[in-house]
Design a protein around this motif. Structure first.
Motif, mmCIF file in Angstrom:
data_model
loop_
_atom_site.group_PDB
_atom_site.id
_atom_site.type_symbol
_atom_site.label_atom_id
_atom_site.label_comp_id
_atom_site.label_asym_id
_atom_site.label_seq_id
_atom_site.Cartn_x
_atom_site.Cartn_y
_atom_site.Cartn_z
ATOM 1 N N LEU A 44 0.826 -1.214 0.000
ATOM 2 C CA LEU A 44 0.000 0.000 0.000
ATOM 3 C C LEU A 44 0.856 1.258 0.000
ATOM 4 N N LYS A 45 0.288 2.366 -0.441
ATOM 5 C CA LYS A 45 -1.087 2.403 -0.896
ATOM 6 C C LYS A 45 -1.206 2.109 -2.385
ATOM 7 N N GLY A 46 -0.130 2.337 -3.118
ATOM 8 C CA GLY A 46 -0.208 2.379 -4.574
ATOM 9 C C GLY A 46 -0.790 1.148 -5.246
ATOM 10 N N SER A 47 -0.667 -0.034 -4.603
ATOM 11 C CA SER A 47 -1.083 -1.274 -5.280
ATOM 12 C C SER A 47 -2.564 -1.585 -5.140
ATOM 13 N N SER A 70 6.475 3.424 2.977
ATOM 14 C CA SER A 70 6.504 4.745 2.374
ATOM 15 C C SER A 70 7.932 5.201 2.168
ATOM 16 N N SER A 71 8.175 5.795 1.017
ATOM 17 C CA SER A 71 9.497 6.386 0.793
ATOM 18 C C SER A 71 9.384 7.743 0.128
ATOM 19 N N TYR A 72 8.204 8.041 -0.417
ATOM 20 C CA TYR A 72 8.057 9.285 -1.173
ATOM 21 C C TYR A 72 7.365 10.405 -0.393
ATOM 22 N N GLY A 73 6.515 10.012 0.587
ATOM 23 C CA GLY A 73 5.721 11.039 1.261
ATOM 24 C C GLY A 73 4.922 11.800 0.223
ATOM 25 N N VAL A 100 2.724 -7.701 -4.441
ATOM 26 C CA VAL A 100 2.082 -6.958 -5.531
ATOM 27 C C VAL A 100 2.401 -5.471 -5.376
ATOM 28 N N GLU A 101 2.996 -4.913 -6.411
ATOM 29 C CA GLU A 101 3.409 -3.509 -6.419
ATOM 30 C C GLU A 101 2.813 -2.797 -7.628
ATOM 31 N N ASP A 102 2.479 -1.528 -7.469
ATOM 32 C CA ASP A 102 2.058 -0.745 -8.634
ATOM 33 C C ASP A 102 3.252 -0.445 -9.535
ATOM 34 N N ILE A 103 4.387 -0.112 -8.926
ATOM 35 C CA ILE A 103 5.559 0.254 -9.733
ATOM 36 C C ILE A 103 6.862 -0.093 -9.021
ATOM 37 N N VAL A 104 7.814 -0.617 -9.791
ATOM 38 C CA VAL A 104 9.203 -0.707 -9.320
ATOM 39 C C VAL A 104 9.921 0.439 -10.014
ATOM 40 N N ASP A 105 10.331 1.405 -9.211
ATOM 41 C CA ASP A 105 10.865 2.660 -9.754
ATOM 42 C C ASP A 105 12.387 2.687 -9.572
ATOM 43 N N THR A 106 12.867 3.160 -8.437
ATOM 44 C CA THR A 106 14.312 3.064 -8.189
ATOM 45 C C THR A 106 14.705 1.646 -7.776
ATOM 46 N N GLY A 107 13.734 0.887 -7.244
ATOM 47 C CA GLY A 107 14.017 -0.463 -6.754
ATOM 48 C C GLY A 107 14.292 -0.511 -5.258
ATOM 49 N N LEU A 108 14.305 0.632 -4.609
ATOM 50 C CA LEU A 108 14.591 0.648 -3.165
ATOM 51 C C LEU A 108 13.513 -0.090 -2.372
ATOM 52 N N THR A 109 12.259 0.105 -2.747
ATOM 53 C CA THR A 109 11.168 -0.575 -2.040
ATOM 54 C C THR A 109 11.232 -2.079 -2.308
ATOM 55 N N PHE A 110 11.542 -2.451 -3.545
ATOM 56 C CA PHE A 110 11.744 -3.865 -3.915
ATOM 57 C C PHE A 110 12.771 -4.487 -2.969
ATOM 58 N N LEU A 160 -1.518 4.966 -8.533
ATOM 59 C CA LEU A 160 -0.349 5.852 -8.372
ATOM 60 C C LEU A 160 -0.810 7.300 -8.169
ATOM 61 N N ASP A 161 -0.078 7.997 -7.316
ATOM 62 C CA ASP A 161 -0.511 9.346 -6.948
ATOM 63 C C ASP A 161 0.521 10.422 -7.263
ATOM 64 N N ALA A 162 0.025 11.647 -7.255
ATOM 65 C CA ALA A 162 0.891 12.834 -7.179
ATOM 66 C C ALA A 162 0.376 13.598 -5.973
ATOM 67 N N TYR A 166 -5.132 11.583 -7.720
ATOM 68 C CA TYR A 166 -5.199 10.866 -9.008
ATOM 69 C C TYR A 166 -5.119 9.345 -8.901
ATOM 70 N N ARG A 167 -5.098 8.795 -7.691
ATOM 71 C CA ARG A 167 -5.022 7.328 -7.565
ATOM 72 C C ARG A 167 -6.249 6.667 -8.187
ATOM 73 N N ASN A 168 -7.374 7.374 -8.230
ATOM 74 C CA ASN A 168 -8.637 6.764 -8.666
ATOM 75 C C ASN A 168 -8.849 6.784 -10.180
HETATM 76 C C1 PRP Z 1 5.633 4.039 -4.424
HETATM 77 C C2 PRP Z 1 5.130 2.769 -5.077
HETATM 78 C C3 PRP Z 1 6.153 1.738 -4.697
HETATM 79 C C4 PRP Z 1 7.426 2.548 -4.551
HETATM 80 C C5 PRP Z 1 8.323 2.295 -5.720
HETATM 81 O O1 PRP Z 1 5.211 4.061 -3.107
HETATM 82 O O2 PRP Z 1 3.846 2.437 -4.617
HETATM 83 O O3 PRP Z 1 5.832 1.111 -3.461
HETATM 84 O O4 PRP Z 1 7.030 3.939 -4.516
HETATM 85 O O5 PRP Z 1 9.410 3.172 -5.720
HETATM 86 P P1 PRP Z 1 10.915 2.694 -5.589
HETATM 87 O O6 PRP Z 1 11.119 1.563 -6.527
HETATM 88 O O7 PRP Z 1 11.676 3.940 -6.009
HETATM 89 O O8 PRP Z 1 11.180 2.345 -4.170
HETATM 90 P P2 PRP Z 1 5.156 5.412 -2.221
HETATM 91 O O9 PRP Z 1 6.327 5.431 -1.284
HETATM 92 O O10 PRP Z 1 5.002 6.592 -3.124
HETATM 93 O O11 PRP Z 1 3.873 5.206 -1.368
HETATM 94 P P3 PRP Z 1 2.369 4.945 -1.873
HETATM 95 O O12 PRP Z 1 2.345 3.549 -2.436
HETATM 96 O O13 PRP Z 1 1.579 5.069 -0.634
HETATM 97 O O14 PRP Z 1 2.019 5.981 -2.907
#
Ligand code: PRP
Length: 177
Positions: A44-47, A70-73, A100-110, A160-162, A166-168
């Motif tokens: 959560l929350k993005g997924s 959370s990593s983005y706030g 289950v993830e919405d996005i793998v971006d930098t990979g830090l959360t992965f 995914l949000d800004a 816009y998540r909906n």
């Molecule tokens: C987003 C997204 C992933 C993570 C991916 O979460 O949902 O969990 O970033 O980014 P990374 O690969 O750079 O780590 P976010 O911290 O924005 O929280 P949210 O899911 O509540 O929006």
């Protein structure tokens, strides 16, 4: 769509494209795990929307749990510091686990999720992500199930949000300020 703050969103991945991709992914997951015990942990929350659609596309019994990190706030770029807001509860020792993830971006959360969940000794641990950034090294961070590869665009919608908004949206859009 243009809201009162003059932010514009351009459709990147349509609702139909997402629906088709999720169905294919669900069938693959069902075939891969067979009758083995399976726990799906949504991040959560993005997924939350992807998770709801994906689990309904997997025609078998499974356990569902959530972890919130959370990593983005409210920022548009990662703080680089992943923290647990809410941990999952279901015991996963000897069960296969699929994150289950919405996005793998930098990979830090992965990295964080794999390290954290491995400690609970699941039978196996894999990830399903709707979106993967093209910059992610898939040798280092194997995303077993992924829907779409995207470039550098800042994307919103389908979870995914800004800054929380816009998540909906039922599609993924490029957020243009
Ligand atoms: C987003 C997204 C992933 C993570 C991916 O979460 O949902 O969990 O970033 O980014 P990374 O690969 O750079 O780590 P976010 O911290 O924005 O929280 P949210 O899911 O509540 O929006």
């Amino acid at each position: 769509m243009q809201d009162r703050n003059e932010y514009k969103q351009r459709v990147l991945i349509s609702e139909k494209q997402i629906r088709e991709s999720v169905q294919v992914m669900g069938q693959r997951i069902a075939a891969d795990y067979g009758e083995e015990p399976l726990t799906i942990i949504g991040c959560l929350k993005g997924s939350f929307i992807f998770m709801a659609d994906l689990v309904r596309a997997i025609p078998r019994s499974l356990h569902i749990d959530f972890i919130e990190v959370s990593s983005y706030g409210n920022d548009l770029s990662s703080s680089g510091n992943v923290r647990i807001v809410k941990d999952f509860k279901h015991p996963v020792q000897d069960s296969h686990v699929l994150i289950v993830e919405d996005i793998v971006d930098t990979g830090l959360t992965f990295d964080f999720l794999f390290e954290h969940i491995q400690l609970k000794k699941p039978a196996s641990l894999e990830i399903a992500a709707l979106l993967v950034r093209s910059t992610v090294d898939l040798q280092k961070r194997p995303v077993k199930y992924h829907g779409f590869t995207i470039g550098e665009e800042f994307v919103v919608g389908y979870g995914l949000d800004a800054a929380g908004l816009y998540r909906n949206l039922d599609h993924v859009a490029v957020f243009e300020q």
